[in-house]
Design a protein around this motif. Structure first.
Motif, PDB file in Angstrom:
ATOM      1  N   GLY A 160       1.323  10.778   7.251  1.00  0.00           N
ATOM      2  CA  GLY A 160       1.488  12.176   7.587  1.00  0.00           C
ATOM      3  C   GLY A 160       2.858  12.914   7.229  1.00  0.00           C
ATOM      4  O   GLY A 160       3.018  14.081   7.397  1.00  0.00           O
ATOM      5  N   HIS A 161       4.040  12.207   7.361  1.00  0.00           N
ATOM      6  CA  HIS A 161       5.345  12.749   7.190  1.00  0.00           C
ATOM      7  C   HIS A 161       5.579  13.289   5.992  1.00  0.00           C
ATOM      8  O   HIS A 161       5.088  12.635   4.835  1.00  0.00           O
ATOM      9  N   VAL A 162       6.201  14.549   6.073  1.00  0.00           N
ATOM     10  CA  VAL A 162       6.456  15.072   5.029  1.00  0.00           C
ATOM     11  C   VAL A 162       7.990  15.419   4.521  1.00  0.00           C
ATOM     12  O   VAL A 162       8.742  15.586   5.509  1.00  0.00           O
ATOM     13  N   PHE A 163       8.553  15.328   3.331  1.00  0.00           N
ATOM     14  CA  PHE A 163       9.759  15.734   3.058  1.00  0.00           C
ATOM     15  C   PHE A 163       9.629  16.941   1.777  1.00  0.00           C
ATOM     16  O   PHE A 163       8.642  16.699   1.052  1.00  0.00           O
ATOM     17  N   PHE A 164      10.485  17.679   1.608  1.00  0.00           N
ATOM     18  CA  PHE A 164      10.749  18.431   0.622  1.00  0.00           C
ATOM     19  C   PHE A 164      11.976  17.945  -0.262  1.00  0.00           C
ATOM     20  O   PHE A 164      13.012  17.386   0.549  1.00  0.00           O
ATOM     21  N   ILE A 165      11.695  17.898  -1.417  1.00  0.00           N
ATOM     22  CA  ILE A 165      12.778  17.419  -2.555  1.00  0.00           C
ATOM     23  C   ILE A 165      13.148  18.235  -3.568  1.00  0.00           C
ATOM     24  O   ILE A 165      12.313  18.817  -3.916  1.00  0.00           O
ATOM     25  N   LYS A 166      14.504  18.429  -3.579  1.00  0.00           N
ATOM     26  CA  LYS A 166      15.097  19.115  -4.998  1.00  0.00           C
ATOM     27  C   LYS A 166      15.288  18.234  -5.885  1.00  0.00           C
ATOM     28  O   LYS A 166      16.422  17.345  -5.498  1.00  0.00           O
ATOM     29  N   THR A 167      14.724  18.106  -6.887  1.00  0.00           N
ATOM     30  CA  THR A 167      14.848  17.167  -7.987  1.00  0.00           C
ATOM     31  C   THR A 167      16.021  17.149  -8.676  1.00  0.00           C
ATOM     32  O   THR A 167      16.953  18.057  -8.682  1.00  0.00           O
ATOM     33  N   VAL A 168      16.218  16.028  -9.590  1.00  0.00           N
ATOM     34  CA  VAL A 168      17.702  15.959 -10.422  1.00  0.00           C
ATOM     35  C   VAL A 168      17.562  16.953 -11.357  1.00  0.00           C
ATOM     36  O   VAL A 168      18.508  17.665 -11.491  1.00  0.00           O
ATOM     37  N   GLU A 169      16.463  17.659 -11.727  1.00  0.00           N
ATOM     38  CA  GLU A 169      16.467  18.743 -12.761  1.00  0.00           C
ATOM     39  C   GLU A 169      16.271  19.993 -12.130  1.00  0.00           C
ATOM     40  O   GLU A 169      15.978  21.211 -12.825  1.00  0.00           O
ATOM     41  N   GLY A 170      16.425  20.127 -10.490  1.00  0.00           N
ATOM     42  CA  GLY A 170      16.546  21.165  -9.827  1.00  0.00           C
ATOM     43  C   GLY A 170      15.186  22.123  -9.545  1.00  0.00           C
ATOM     44  O   GLY A 170      15.254  23.078  -8.960  1.00  0.00           O
ATOM     45  N   ASN A 171      14.324  21.204  -9.578  1.00  0.00           N
ATOM     46  CA  ASN A 171      12.973  21.708  -9.278  1.00  0.00           C
ATOM     47  C   ASN A 171      12.780  21.458  -7.778  1.00  0.00           C
ATOM     48  O   ASN A 171      13.367  20.731  -7.112  1.00  0.00           O
ATOM     49  N   VAL A 172      11.584  21.878  -7.090  1.00  0.00           N
ATOM     50  CA  VAL A 172      11.443  21.409  -5.842  1.00  0.00           C
ATOM     51  C   VAL A 172       9.935  20.805  -5.533  1.00  0.00           C
ATOM     52  O   VAL A 172       9.132  21.130  -6.106  1.00  0.00           O
ATOM     53  N   ALA A 173       9.740  20.135  -4.795  1.00  0.00           N
ATOM     54  CA  ALA A 173       8.673  19.394  -4.410  1.00  0.00           C
ATOM     55  C   ALA A 173       8.139  19.253  -3.067  1.00  0.00           C
ATOM     56  O   ALA A 173       9.209  19.053  -1.980  1.00  0.00           O
ATOM     57  N   LYS A 174       6.901  18.970  -2.708  1.00  0.00           N
ATOM     58  CA  LYS A 174       6.497  18.505  -1.308  1.00  0.00           C
ATOM     59  C   LYS A 174       6.086  17.157  -1.308  1.00  0.00           C
ATOM     60  O   LYS A 174       5.264  16.763  -2.451  1.00  0.00           O
ATOM     61  N   ILE A 175       6.365  16.132  -0.839  1.00  0.00           N
ATOM     62  CA  ILE A 175       5.774  15.142  -0.726  1.00  0.00           C
ATOM     63  C   ILE A 175       5.307  14.602   0.788  1.00  0.00           C
ATOM     64  O   ILE A 175       5.729  14.931   1.578  1.00  0.00           O
ATOM     65  N   GLN A 176       4.288  13.752   0.853  1.00  0.00           N
ATOM     66  CA  GLN A 176       3.673  13.211   1.970  1.00  0.00           C
ATOM     67  C   GLN A 176       3.367  11.711   1.905  1.00  0.00           C
ATOM     68  O   GLN A 176       2.714  11.336   0.994  1.00  0.00           O
ATOM     69  N   ILE A 177       3.928  10.907   3.120  1.00  0.00           N
ATOM     70  CA  ILE A 177       3.578   9.655   2.995  1.00  0.00           C
ATOM     71  C   ILE A 177       2.063   9.385   3.398  1.00  0.00           C
ATOM     72  O   ILE A 177       1.489   9.995   4.544  1.00  0.00           O
ATOM     73  N   ILE A 178       1.059   8.840   2.811  1.00  0.00           N
ATOM     74  CA  ILE A 178      -0.170   8.712   2.959  1.00  0.00           C
ATOM     75  C   ILE A 178      -0.201   7.383   3.705  1.00  0.00           C
ATOM     76  O   ILE A 178      -1.077   7.067   4.526  1.00  0.00           O
ATOM     77  N   ASP A 179       0.266   6.348   3.198  1.00  0.00           N
ATOM     78  CA  ASP A 179      -0.192   4.784   3.920  1.00  0.00           C
ATOM     79  C   ASP A 179       1.083   4.037   3.120  1.00  0.00           C
ATOM     80  O   ASP A 179       1.843   4.130   2.230  1.00  0.00           O
ATOM     81  N   TYR A 180       1.026   2.864   3.752  1.00  0.00           N
ATOM     82  CA  TYR A 180       2.076   1.667   3.525  1.00  0.00           C
ATOM     83  C   TYR A 180       1.024   0.505   3.142  1.00  0.00           C
ATOM     84  O   TYR A 180      -0.010   0.394   3.845  1.00  0.00           O
ATOM     85  N   ILE A 181       1.103  -0.348   2.195  1.00  0.00           N
ATOM     86  CA  ILE A 181       0.100  -1.023   1.588  1.00  0.00           C
ATOM     87  C   ILE A 181       1.042  -2.462   1.586  1.00  0.00           C
ATOM     88  O   ILE A 181       2.052  -2.555   0.762  1.00  0.00           O
ATOM     89  N   SER A 182       0.571  -3.341   2.534  1.00  0.00           N
ATOM     90  CA  SER A 182       1.212  -4.592   2.539  1.00  0.00           C
ATOM     91  C   SER A 182       0.823  -5.625   1.404  1.00  0.00           C
ATOM     92  O   SER A 182      -0.427  -5.672   1.415  1.00  0.00           O
ATOM     93  N   ASP A 183       1.545  -6.430   0.944  1.00  0.00           N
ATOM     94  CA  ASP A 183       1.272  -7.758   0.073  1.00  0.00           C
ATOM     95  C   ASP A 183       1.039  -8.631   0.621  1.00  0.00           C
ATOM     96  O   ASP A 183       1.122  -9.132   2.038  1.00  0.00           O
ATOM     97  N   ALA A 184      -0.007  -9.612   0.170  1.00  0.00           N
ATOM     98  CA  ALA A 184      -0.675 -10.759   0.759  1.00  0.00           C
ATOM     99  C   ALA A 184       0.651 -11.718   1.096  1.00  0.00           C
ATOM    100  O   ALA A 184       0.700 -12.476   2.114  1.00  0.00           O
ATOM    101  N   ASN A 185       1.438 -11.894   0.266  1.00  0.00           N
ATOM    102  CA  ASN A 185       2.815 -12.459   0.589  1.00  0.00           C
ATOM    103  C   ASN A 185       3.754 -11.773   1.473  1.00  0.00           C
ATOM    104  O   ASN A 185       4.302 -10.538   0.986  1.00  0.00           O
ATOM    105  N   PRO A 186       4.139 -12.051   2.582  1.00  0.00           N
ATOM    106  CA  PRO A 186       5.029 -11.269   3.505  1.00  0.00           C
ATOM    107  C   PRO A 186       6.342 -11.333   3.106  1.00  0.00           C
ATOM    108  O   PRO A 186       7.070 -10.366   3.428  1.00  0.00           O
ATOM    109  N   GLN A 187       6.816 -12.098   2.100  1.00  0.00           N
ATOM    110  CA  GLN A 187       8.207 -11.859   1.404  1.00  0.00           C
ATOM    111  C   GLN A 187       8.132 -10.930   0.488  1.00  0.00           C
ATOM    112  O   GLN A 187       9.347 -10.614   0.085  1.00  0.00           O
ATOM    113  N   VAL A 188       6.925 -10.390   0.161  1.00  0.00           N
ATOM    114  CA  VAL A 188       7.114  -9.344  -0.980  1.00  0.00           C
ATOM    115  C   VAL A 188       7.084  -7.770  -0.422  1.00  0.00           C
ATOM    116  O   VAL A 188       6.444  -7.634   0.622  1.00  0.00           O
TER     117      VAL A 188
END
Length: 210
Positions: A160-188
């Motif tokens: 649910g955490h939100v960041f606003f981003i100003k991109t390399v090209e000078g546009n703006v965006a809103k992004i939100q973290i939805i989830d983290y997905i773990s791999d079966a291999n804990p080293q990955v």
């Protein structure tokens, strides 16, 4: 002319005058009611125009809200929605990575700035809030890189955490973290699910006047 005829003529005259006054009064009332209805309609139209102006937003470059899964160390371009492999380049904006001892980061490419908004309602964020945010680009104290965050995976920004981003090209965006997905291999590295929307930076249209 007899007195009765004179009285009758006067009576008819007074009745005519009285009817004329009543008719005029009714016309005035009708006119006032009409003017009130016109003003009410104008006020409603102006309020609608003002609401539309307050909610102004250009068409999003991402064609609406999009979802993406960021793989470890795979740079992502917000405008095109494409990921690349290897190091970031001139057209990518962010990438998610993991590091020794279980640390993770969301790193910005050169030329990208951001604004940390915390956990807020993604859908209710209006264009002007993104465009007019105070963007920064600074190196993280721990990683010494341009990281939106850098911490142990047990302490990274939550869903649910939100960041606003100003991109390399000078546009703006809103992004939100939805989830983290773990791999079966804990080293990955884990991967990160995001949703995002990108907008061009444009000036406001003229504010509606009454």
């Amino acid at each position: 002319m007899s007195n009765n005829k004179k009285k009758g003529s006067r009576l008819n005259w007074f009745i005519g005058i009285f009817i004329s006054i009543l008719a005029a009064g009714g016309g005035i009332v009708a006119l006032l009611e009409y003017n009130d209805s016109v003003k009410t309609k104008e006020n409603k139209n102006h309020q609608k125009q003002l609401t539309d102006w307050e909610n102004f937003s250009p068409e999003s470059l991402s064609l609406g809200v999009q979802n993406v899964t960021l793989l470890g160390s795979a740079p992502f371009d917000l405008e095109s929605g494409h990921t690349t492999t290897g190091f970031s380049n001139k057209t990518t904006d962010i990438f998610f990575g993991c590091w020794p001892q279980g640390n993770e980061s969301l790193r910005a490419s050169k030329g990208v700035s951001w604004s940390d908004q915390g956990v807020i309602n993604f859908e209710n964020i209006k264009y002007r809030k993104i465009r007019d945010a105070k963007f920064v680009s600074k190196k993280h104290k721990k990683s010494k890189n341009f990281d939106l965050y850098y911490d142990h995976k047990s302490n990274v920004p939550r869903k649910g955490h939100v960041f606003f981003i100003k991109t390399v090209e000078g546009n703006v965006a809103k992004i939100q973290i939805i989830d983290y997905i773990s791999d079966a291999n804990p080293q990955v590295c884990r991967s990160m699910k995001l949703k995002y929307e990108v907008f061009p930076v444009v000036k406001d249209p003229p504010k509606p006047k009454k």
